[in-house]
Design a protein around this motif. Structure first.
Motif, mmCIF file in Angstrom:
data_model
loop_
_atom_site.group_PDB
_atom_site.id
_atom_site.type_symbol
_atom_site.label_atom_id
_atom_site.label_comp_id
_atom_site.label_asym_id
_atom_site.label_seq_id
_atom_site.Cartn_x
_atom_site.Cartn_y
_atom_site.Cartn_z
ATOM 1 N N GLY B 161 1.011 -1.266 0.277
ATOM 2 C CA GLY B 161 -0.360 -0.064 0.084
ATOM 3 C C GLY B 161 0.351 1.590 -0.259
ATOM 4 O O GLY B 161 0.518 2.538 -0.697
ATOM 5 N N GLU B 162 2.110 1.445 0.333
ATOM 6 C CA GLU B 162 2.603 2.450 0.992
ATOM 7 C C GLU B 162 3.447 2.546 -0.376
ATOM 8 O O GLU B 162 3.854 3.528 -0.749
ATOM 9 C CB GLU B 162 3.487 1.769 1.728
ATOM 10 C CG GLU B 162 4.395 3.055 2.325
ATOM 11 C CD GLU B 162 4.210 4.523 2.564
ATOM 12 O OE1 GLU B 162 3.315 4.357 3.468
ATOM 13 O OE2 GLU B 162 4.665 5.794 2.960
ATOM 14 N N LYS B 165 1.447 4.305 -3.288
ATOM 15 C CA LYS B 165 0.880 5.595 -2.600
ATOM 16 C C LYS B 165 1.536 6.401 -4.329
ATOM 17 O O LYS B 165 1.212 7.583 -4.815
ATOM 18 C CB LYS B 165 1.935 6.509 -1.616
ATOM 19 C CG LYS B 165 0.804 6.060 -0.147
ATOM 20 C CD LYS B 165 1.534 6.840 0.892
ATOM 21 C CE LYS B 165 1.187 6.781 2.246
ATOM 22 N NZ LYS B 165 1.498 6.739 3.122
ATOM 23 N N LYS B 166 2.842 6.027 -5.086
ATOM 24 C CA LYS B 166 3.370 6.510 -5.608
ATOM 25 C C LYS B 166 3.179 6.345 -7.215
ATOM 26 O O LYS B 166 3.238 6.545 -8.698
ATOM 27 C CB LYS B 166 4.975 6.274 -6.039
ATOM 28 C CG LYS B 166 5.781 6.352 -4.675
ATOM 29 C CD LYS B 166 7.076 6.303 -4.786
ATOM 30 C CE LYS B 166 7.550 4.692 -3.911
ATOM 31 N NZ LYS B 166 8.988 3.878 -4.126
ATOM 32 N N ALA B 168 -0.618 6.300 -7.417
ATOM 33 C CA ALA B 168 -2.145 6.422 -7.088
ATOM 34 C C ALA B 168 -3.313 5.476 -8.384
ATOM 35 O O ALA B 168 -4.582 5.729 -7.148
ATOM 36 C CB ALA B 168 -2.238 8.171 -6.938
ATOM 37 N N GLN B 191 -3.684 1.667 2.128
ATOM 38 C CA GLN B 191 -4.139 2.348 1.232
ATOM 39 C C GLN B 191 -4.992 1.281 0.423
ATOM 40 O O GLN B 191 -5.064 1.172 -0.754
ATOM 41 C CB GLN B 191 -2.938 2.835 0.981
ATOM 42 C CG GLN B 191 -2.071 3.229 1.286
ATOM 43 C CD GLN B 191 -2.011 4.769 1.580
ATOM 44 O OE1 GLN B 191 -2.922 5.512 0.215
ATOM 45 N NE2 GLN B 191 -2.051 5.182 2.240
#
Lengths: 402, 381
Positions: B161-162, B165-166, B168, B191
């Motif tokens: 998920g982290e 983030k890049k 999206a 996320q």
């Protein structure tokens, strides 16, 4: 490991309220108590311009979440209380700071000295504590304009308080500090928002809903109960008056020309609400009207409807656009309830072409041929009074099934 | 009877069956009916949705009821693929996925989608950086299971998920059928956009599941019709099953708070004791594995022989995942981990619930030991 043991609450607007201040603070204290009363052990301490929720082991995160919704709070910060001993304060400041610090983050110190007898003044405090952190945290950078961590130090009479974050509160005035008003709650999107905004300005509200079985269903009534429940989540509890309205609507339908039925209906609702207000010591009536939104909300219409009372009618949404109202309804969680598709008393009897510019004199004349008084008295008499509690505390009819 | 096949399905709690019976008998109205009787059914549905959303820590409008894990996985993957096909036609899954993800991806492949399968390491865990390497502007969906159903390895959902983030625009689906109630997962923090759970894996009934769909995300429905579930899933709601599921989830979460450490200690006991038996290889990794699944191979025996041998003693375990265990194919997860086919074919799975006891685990270990000795003698002669 250092832990937050209290939450510092800043009042904002009420701290400017001269002589009424004690009353305001007391009301705020009561709303905080209402919202937090299921956490045993919690203590609320208030001073002149600050309140502290002492956690005594309660879950800080949960408490923080609840505080966010309380009116009358400008901002709040989880905080640590320490003795006013500089070395002790320094040790605590460093421990607290390290809890939030990660490599690369910048900081600043915001010191406040309310206790003027404290040996260090604001500048000294900034300097002393900033230096202490810089000495003990390698590669730490100061950034006064946009720090990642703002370590706040408040030195007060009784102790010093340290905190690293400030959370914005809901603002407004504490519940009930501005008196009581009746909210005409239809079940649509607007009226709950009007209620919410009124509560934000410290009004205690009692909701009034018109129920016309069999033209409106139990589900329409349930919908209004659910909406009131959302408002009760904020206020602690809200009274809901359910007015039996069928007979009046039928009489209007028979006696008033179709294009004026809507105007008369609204006038009679207002009159009944006004009587309920009088019985319950309210001083105003709140509606969700927004200028020009529908036929009943033109200026002409309001003029003709408002004619029946001199009680102040508060219209918090009057200048707002629909999209803004919808936004608020979503943040207060009433939107999805409001759009449930059940008929309410305003939609069932809507004539195909209601007058958008009704004349006051005409509507007065139409009504003059009918004696509504006995039915109005009967409706007020038969009004059902429900006390709606916040969601989790309501009696659950399907209890054992879940 | 000692039931140790809880990853296949669990025994419905009595309280859950009571709810199901009562709702079926007394509130059989259709939630879409206008009358008050339908209204009652609708209230039940809303209350169930509220309760489930609270237990999952999400908003109630993010909970969609389906017929179970398979449907939720199909809806998540096909629904995303169809809705966003103009944006891209590339989908990433892992080599660990359940058949309802794998086969769904295969079906989309036939329709022209490009599917990338990320293989796990030898511990049965996929890595965020391996996934990231495969992301292209065409990628619309990544589907990763939380807890593997065959060996119990926990996938790094938070890290993925982290990483996302890049990226999206990529939609993130997590199959949490095995993890729910056993391994915590904060959907917002990780996320996650879509998440599958299934009622009968936590003592609810078959035929009920949930797909979490993050607020604002749109999917193409698979079932069109009466526009139930905000048009996402038409079909008259299974109110009784849904209410039962809400209750099952509450009870499971309560049990988790009370009994998770006991469950962990039983699993550790099983791993250690099984590992001591001659010829046994434990496949479930020591770290990053769920508290309720233990998978091991017994050298020289076909898994199904072993399953039947234990069955004679009233102990129920399984070969691989229940859905594929009837075929004699080796476990796809173990193969993906690089375990030789011969070992994979002799792998069995023990899966626990909060109702299992240490005593049952001891009886099981004793039975394994005796069975191994007995079967070895049979094979020798």
């Amino acid at each position: 490991m250092i832990n937050y043991d209290r939450i510092l609450i800043r009042y904002g607007e009420i701290s400017t309220k001269g002589r009424n201040r004690n009353m305001f603070v007391d009301k705020l204290r009561r709303s905080i108590y209402n919202v937090l009363n299921e956490f045993s052990g919690i203590k609320i301490e208030s001073t002149r311009d600050r309140m502290y929720v002492v956690l005594n082991g309660a879950d800080g995160r949960e408490v923080t979440d609840r505080l966010r919704g309380i009116f009358g709070i400008q901002s709040f910060s989880p905080a640590v209380k320490v003795n006013k001993d500089i070395e002790e304060m320094k040790a605590a400041a460093l421990a607290l700071f390290l809890k939030h610090f990660e490599e690369g983050k910048t900081f600043k110190i915001t010191a406040k000295r309310a206790d003027k007898s404290f040996p260090l003044n604001t500048d000294d405090l900034n300097h002393e504590f900033g230096g202490h952190l810089l000495k003990n945290v390698p590669n730490l950078q100061v950034n006064v304009k946009k720090p990642d961590i703002n370590l706040q130090i408040e030195v007060r009479e009784e102790a010093a308080y340290l905190s690293c974050e400030t959370i914005e509160g809901a603002g407004g005035l504490p519940a009930g500090s501005s008196g009581k008003a009746m909210l005409m709650l239809s079940g649509g999107i607007d009226s709950p928002v009007a209620g919410y905004l009124s509560m934000k300005r410290g009004l205690e509200i009692e909701a009034v809903h018109f129920h016309s079985p069999p033209f409106t269903s139990e589900r329409a009534k349930q919908k209004v109960i659910d909406l009131t429940e959302k408002l009760a989540n904020i206020a602690g509890s809200v009274v809901l008056h359910i007015v039996p309205f069928t007979e009046i609507q039928q009489l209007i339908h028979q006696q008033v020309p179709a294009n004026y039925t809507m105007t008369t209906t609204r006038r009679l609702m207002l009159r009944i609400t006004d009587e309920i207000r009088d019985k319950n010591d309210g001083l105003a009536i709140i509606t969700g009207e927004s200028l020009g939104q529908v036929a009943s909300q033109t200026l002409e219409s309001m003029f003709a409807i408002n004619d029946v009372t001199t009680t102040p009618i508060l219209r918090p949404l009057i200048t707002m656009d629909k999209s803004d109202i919808i936004d608020i309804s979503q943040t207060i969680d009433t939107h999805d309830i409001s759009i449930r598709p059940f008929e309410d008393c305003c939609t069932v009897f809507v004539p195909s072409s209601p007058k958008t510019k009704p004349k006051r004199d005409k509507v007065r004349r139409f009504e003059s041929f009918v004696d509504f008084e006995p039915l109005i008295a009967k409706s007020v008499e038969g009004t059902e009074r429900l006390v709606i509690k916040p969601q989790s505390r309501n009696e659950n009819s399907f209890g054992e099934l879940f | 009877m000692i039931y140790l096949d809880n990853s296949a399905t669990t025994k419905p709690y009595k309280e859950v069956l009571d709810s199901f019976m009562k709702v079926s008998a007394e509130y059989f109205g259709n939630p879409s009916s206008l009358h008050e009787f339908g209204g009652k059914a609708e209230r039940l549905l809303m209350q169930a949705r509220d309760q489930i959303s609270q237990l999952l820590n999400v908003k109630s409008n993010e909970v969609f009821f389906t017929s179970g894990g398979t449907e939720s996985n199909n809806l998540a993957i096909k629904g995303t693929a169809l809705m966003h096909r103009k944006r891209g036609t590339h989908i990433i899954i892992t080599g660990l996925e359940h058949a309802s993800v794998r086969e769904t991806a295969d079906q989309l492949k036939e329709l022209g989608y490009r599917i990338t399968v990320i293989e796990p390491d030898s511990m049965g865990i996929v890595h965020a950086e391996d996934i990231e390497k495969e992301i292209t502007p065409e990628t619309v969906l990544i589907s990763v299971m939380h807890v593997n159903n065959e060996i119990g390895s926990i996938q790094p959902i938070n890290e993925i998920g982290e990483m996302l983030k890049k990226h999206a625009r990529v939609i993130f689906h997590v199959d949490n059928v095995q993890g729910i109630g056993k391994v915590p997962l904060d959907l917002y923090e990780a996320q996650v956009d879509l998440c599958t759970i299934s009622a009968h894996k936590f003592h609810g009934l078959k035929g009920n599941g949930v797909l979490f769909i993050r607020d604002g995300l749109r999917l193409s429905p698979l079932l069109s019709g009466g526009n139930q579930e905000w048009k996402m899933r038409s079909g008259t709601e299974n109110v009784a099953g849904i209410v039962a599921m809400a209750k099952a989830l509450r009870l499971t979460m309560n049990n988790k708070d009370k009994h998770l450490s006991r469950l962990k200690s039983i699993k550790t006991y099983l791993m250690e004791e099984a590992g001591r038996i001659e010829g046994v290889t434990v496949h479930t990794p020591e770290n990053n594995s769920a508290p309720h699944i233990v998978n091991f191979s017994i050298k020289g025996f076909k898994a199904e022989v072993f399953v039947h041998a234990l069955e004679e003693r009233g102990i129920f375990i399984s070969t691989t995942s229940a859905c594929s265990s009837k075929k004699s194919a080796a476990s796809s997860t173990l193969m993906a981990m690089g375990i030789p086919e011969k070992d994979a074919k002799s792998a069995v799975r023990v899966s626990l619930s909060y109702d299992n006891t240490k005593e049952e685990a001891e009886v099981f270990i004793q039975a394994v030991k005796e069975t191994v000795i007995r079967l070895r003698e049979v094979m020798k002669s």
